[in-house]
Write an enzyme that holds these catalytic residues in place. Structure first.
Site, mmCIF file in Angstrom:
data_model
loop_
_atom_site.group_PDB
_atom_site.id
_atom_site.type_symbol
_atom_site.label_atom_id
_atom_site.label_comp_id
_atom_site.label_asym_id
_atom_site.label_seq_id
_atom_site.Cartn_x
_atom_site.Cartn_y
_atom_site.Cartn_z
ATOM 1 N N ASN A 1 0.960 4.281 0.881
ATOM 2 C CA ASN A 1 1.188 5.201 1.983
ATOM 3 C C ASN A 1 1.808 4.533 3.212
ATOM 4 O O ASN A 1 2.002 5.171 4.240
ATOM 5 C CB ASN A 1 -0.098 5.943 2.368
ATOM 6 C CG ASN A 1 -1.183 5.023 2.884
ATOM 7 O OD1 ASN A 1 -1.091 3.817 2.723
ATOM 8 N ND2 ASN A 1 -2.197 5.585 3.486
ATOM 9 N N CYS A 2 2.164 3.276 3.121
ATOM 10 C CA CYS A 2 2.819 2.537 4.198
ATOM 11 C C CYS A 2 4.285 2.978 4.291
ATOM 12 O O CYS A 2 4.995 3.030 3.284
ATOM 13 C CB CYS A 2 2.733 1.039 3.911
ATOM 14 S SG CYS A 2 3.748 0.002 4.966
ATOM 15 N N ASP A 3 4.741 3.291 5.497
ATOM 16 C CA ASP A 3 6.125 3.753 5.678
ATOM 17 C C ASP A 3 7.156 2.722 5.234
ATOM 18 O O ASP A 3 8.174 3.073 4.633
ATOM 19 C CB ASP A 3 6.375 4.133 7.139
ATOM 20 C CG ASP A 3 5.661 5.413 7.537
ATOM 21 O OD1 ASP A 3 5.306 6.216 6.644
ATOM 22 O OD2 ASP A 3 5.454 5.616 8.751
ATOM 23 N N LYS B 1 7.417 2.705 1.523
ATOM 24 C CA LYS B 1 8.200 3.869 1.069
ATOM 25 C C LYS B 1 9.690 3.597 1.190
ATOM 26 O O LYS B 1 10.464 3.906 0.282
ATOM 27 C CB LYS B 1 7.809 5.115 1.869
ATOM 28 C CG LYS B 1 6.418 5.621 1.558
ATOM 29 C CD LYS B 1 6.045 6.783 2.464
ATOM 30 C CE LYS B 1 4.601 7.206 2.243
ATOM 31 N NZ LYS B 1 4.184 8.260 3.165
ATOM 32 N N ILE C 1 0.865 -1.170 0.000
ATOM 33 C CA ILE C 1 0.000 0.000 0.000
ATOM 34 C C ILE C 1 0.903 1.221 0.000
ATOM 35 O O ILE C 1 1.783 1.340 0.861
ATOM 36 C CB ILE C 1 -0.925 -0.017 1.239
ATOM 37 C CG1 ILE C 1 -1.843 -1.244 1.168
ATOM 38 C CG2 ILE C 1 -1.730 1.261 1.342
ATOM 39 C CD1 ILE C 1 -2.621 -1.509 2.434
#
Length: 115
Positions: free
Chosen positions: A9-11, A14, A7
């Site tokens: 927006n998952c840190d 990223k 996903i």
């Protein structure tokens, strides 16, 4: 081809994406929420990684489930829950040369990718 599933927006996603880009590793990113995932794909992931490993029981989405949904989990029940709520799929999931790998660390990716 290398594919990273998760996903956006998952840190941790990223971090994994940044690491792949910084190391010039060509990859395709598949976002469970925007691109979707089907039962067959998820079953393949579960077979390769183990459905218990694939189900993120430490995340908020899972913890907010009612007790009935958490009770008597089977592989099929877990797959249905993960399809309904993709945030329950542990991430990142890296597919490289037909092998599936959960989680991210620079050392792990370096070893997997032979860098």
């Amino acid at each position: 081809m290398t594919t990273l599933y998760g996903i956006k927006n998952c840190d941790t996603i990223k971090k994994a994406r940044n690491w792949l880009s910084q190391n010039d590793v060509p990859y395709q990113f598949v976002d469970y929420r925007t691109d979707g995932i089907n039962h067959e794909q998820l079953a393949t992931f579960a077979k390769a990684c183990g459905w218990q490993n694939l189900l993120n029981t430490r995340g908020t989405t899972y913890r907010q489930l009612n007790d009935a949904d958490k009770a008597d989990l089977t592989e099929e029940k877990a797959l249905i829950l993960m399809l309904a709520q993709p945030a329950m799929i542990k991430r990142p999931l890296l597919e490289h040369e037909g092998q599936y790998h959960l989680a991210f660390s620079p050392d792990q990716y370096q070893r997997i990718l032979g860098l």
